[in-house]
Design a protein around this motif. Sequence first.
Motif, PDB file in Angstrom:
ATOM      1  N   PRO A   4      -1.229   0.505   5.160  1.00 21.56           N
ATOM      2  CA  PRO A   4      -0.457   1.404   4.285  1.00 21.56           C
ATOM      3  C   PRO A   4       1.015   1.002   4.247  1.00 21.56           C
ATOM      4  CG  PRO A   4      -1.903   2.658   5.740  1.00 21.56           C
ATOM      5  CD  PRO A   4      -1.939   1.234   6.217  1.00 21.56           C
ATOM      6  N   ASN A   5       1.582   0.961   3.054  1.00 22.04           N
ATOM      7  CA  ASN A   5       2.973   0.548   2.912  1.00 22.04           C
ATOM      8  C   ASN A   5       3.483   0.946   1.534  1.00 22.04           C
ATOM      9  OD1 ASN A   5       3.005  -2.014   0.946  1.00 22.04           O
ATOM     10  ND2 ASN A   5       1.125  -2.074   2.189  1.00 22.04           N
ATOM     11  N   ASP A   6       4.785   1.018   1.396  1.00 29.53           N
ATOM     12  CA  ASP A   6       5.401   1.248   0.088  1.00 29.53           C
ATOM     13  C   ASP A   6       6.378   0.146  -0.272  1.00 29.53           C
ATOM     14  OD1 ASP A   6       7.426   1.752   1.859  1.00 29.53           O
ATOM     15  OD2 ASP A   6       7.921   3.746   1.090  1.00 29.53           O
ATOM     16  N   THR A   8       0.462  -3.914  -4.909  1.00 26.20           N
ATOM     17  CA  THR A   8       1.240  -5.142  -4.766  1.00 26.20           C
ATOM     18  C   THR A   8       2.669  -4.878  -5.203  1.00 26.20           C
ATOM     19  OG1 THR A   8       0.665  -5.901  -6.998  1.00 26.20           O
ATOM     20  CG2 THR A   8      -0.785  -6.563  -5.194  1.00 26.20           C
ATOM     21  N   HIS A   9       3.610  -5.479  -4.499  1.00 29.18           N
ATOM     22  CA  HIS A   9       5.025  -5.251  -4.786  1.00 29.18           C
ATOM     23  C   HIS A   9       5.676  -6.469  -5.427  1.00 29.18           C
ATOM     24  CE1 HIS A   9       4.279  -1.703  -2.444  1.00 29.18           C
ATOM     25  NE2 HIS A   9       3.991  -2.406  -1.372  1.00 29.18           N
ATOM     26  N   GLY A  65       7.333  -4.912  -9.389  1.00 29.27           N
ATOM     27  CA  GLY A  65       8.103  -4.510  -8.221  1.00 29.27           C
ATOM     28  C   GLY A  65       9.592  -4.736  -8.437  1.00 29.27           C
ATOM     29  N   CYS A  66      10.405  -3.975  -7.707  1.00 24.62           N
ATOM     30  CA  CYS A  66      11.857  -4.124  -7.759  1.00 24.62           C
ATOM     31  C   CYS A  66      12.334  -4.763  -6.455  1.00 24.62           C
ATOM     32  CB  CYS A  66      12.542  -2.772  -7.939  1.00 24.62           C
ATOM     33  SG  CYS A  66      12.157  -1.959  -9.503  1.00 24.62           S
ATOM     34  N   GLY A  67      13.183  -5.767  -6.559  1.00 21.67           N
ATOM     35  CA  GLY A  67      13.645  -6.479  -5.374  1.00 21.67           C
ATOM     36  C   GLY A  67      15.086  -6.159  -5.031  1.00 21.67           C
ATOM     37  N   PHE A  68      15.362  -6.041  -3.727  1.00 23.67           N
ATOM     38  CA  PHE A  68      16.701  -5.755  -3.240  1.00 23.67           C
ATOM     39  C   PHE A  68      17.016  -6.692  -2.077  1.00 23.67           C
ATOM     40  CE2 PHE A  68      14.551  -1.936  -4.670  1.00 23.67           C
ATOM     41  CZ  PHE A  68      15.427  -1.414  -5.615  1.00 23.67           C
ATOM     42  N   ALA A  69      18.154  -7.362  -2.139  1.00 20.60           N
ATOM     43  CA  ALA A  69      18.540  -8.263  -1.058  1.00 20.60           C
ATOM     44  C   ALA A  69      18.792  -7.472   0.219  1.00 20.60           C
ATOM     45  CB  ALA A  69      19.797  -9.039  -1.445  1.00 20.60           C
TER      46      ALA A  69
END
Length: 260
Positions: A158-160, A184-185, A191-195
């Motif tokens: 389980p994950n977000d 899937t991220h 999916g949205c990516g953040f450094a």
Amino acid sequence: MLTIIPKPTDIPSDNSTRMVMDELDRMGYPYKVRFLEAIDPFSDDLSNETIWICGIRQNGHNFESLQALSLKNRIINSPEAIVTCASKVMTSALLIKNNVPTPKTFFTESKIIAGNFIKKFSRAVSKPVYGFDGVGIHLVEKLNDLGDPPYYLQEYIPNDRDFRVFVIGNRAVGAIMRVSDHLTHNIHQGGCGFAIEIPEEMERIAVQAAKCVGVDYGGVDLLCYNGSYTVLEVNGTPNWHCMQAPIPKFLAEYLISQVK
């Protein structure tokens, strides 16, 4: 001499090869651009050179051409590493052999045996053996959720969110967290990516994963698990979307160091 084979999926708005070539241009470092489809690996046209493969098509011609070229040249990433990363089965086998944390994994042609794995874990994640960009990944909870064999299954964690760490020459140089509201991220799946900063434990595991599959550079995908991290896969021709670290500059510097 450095020879560059561009990524076949590059487009003007997302051109990974051009980004690295721009850095080489800024450094005043010479290179040649060749296309794999126009290279005869049996000629002496390319010999004793360093060849950077930004990306390939997953087909017999591209893989076989690289294998033949590798007998006379230094290929980055090596054909063996690219093939390994393209296969989720081989990647998982190497991660397990080298004691890199990775989800419980199962591979079979038998639908009945695959069903037993699903029952054991209540649910599992089904992935195509040679998938990319998060395509074809889905949750299975019963036998009828399975498609056609073979079945590559992993325990469901389980994950977000997940994480991608970019590793060059056994050093983690950048990372992003990818968030979505579905299984899937992947950025290609919405999916949205953040450094993010790279925690020490994440760096250690990502570098270990890249090393065991044999890549000079790669994108290591991980999940949080039991207070640490577990590796899902390693990408041998990775993108660096959303990373604040200057990945093209780091790659250009690494390629120059390998030619020298």
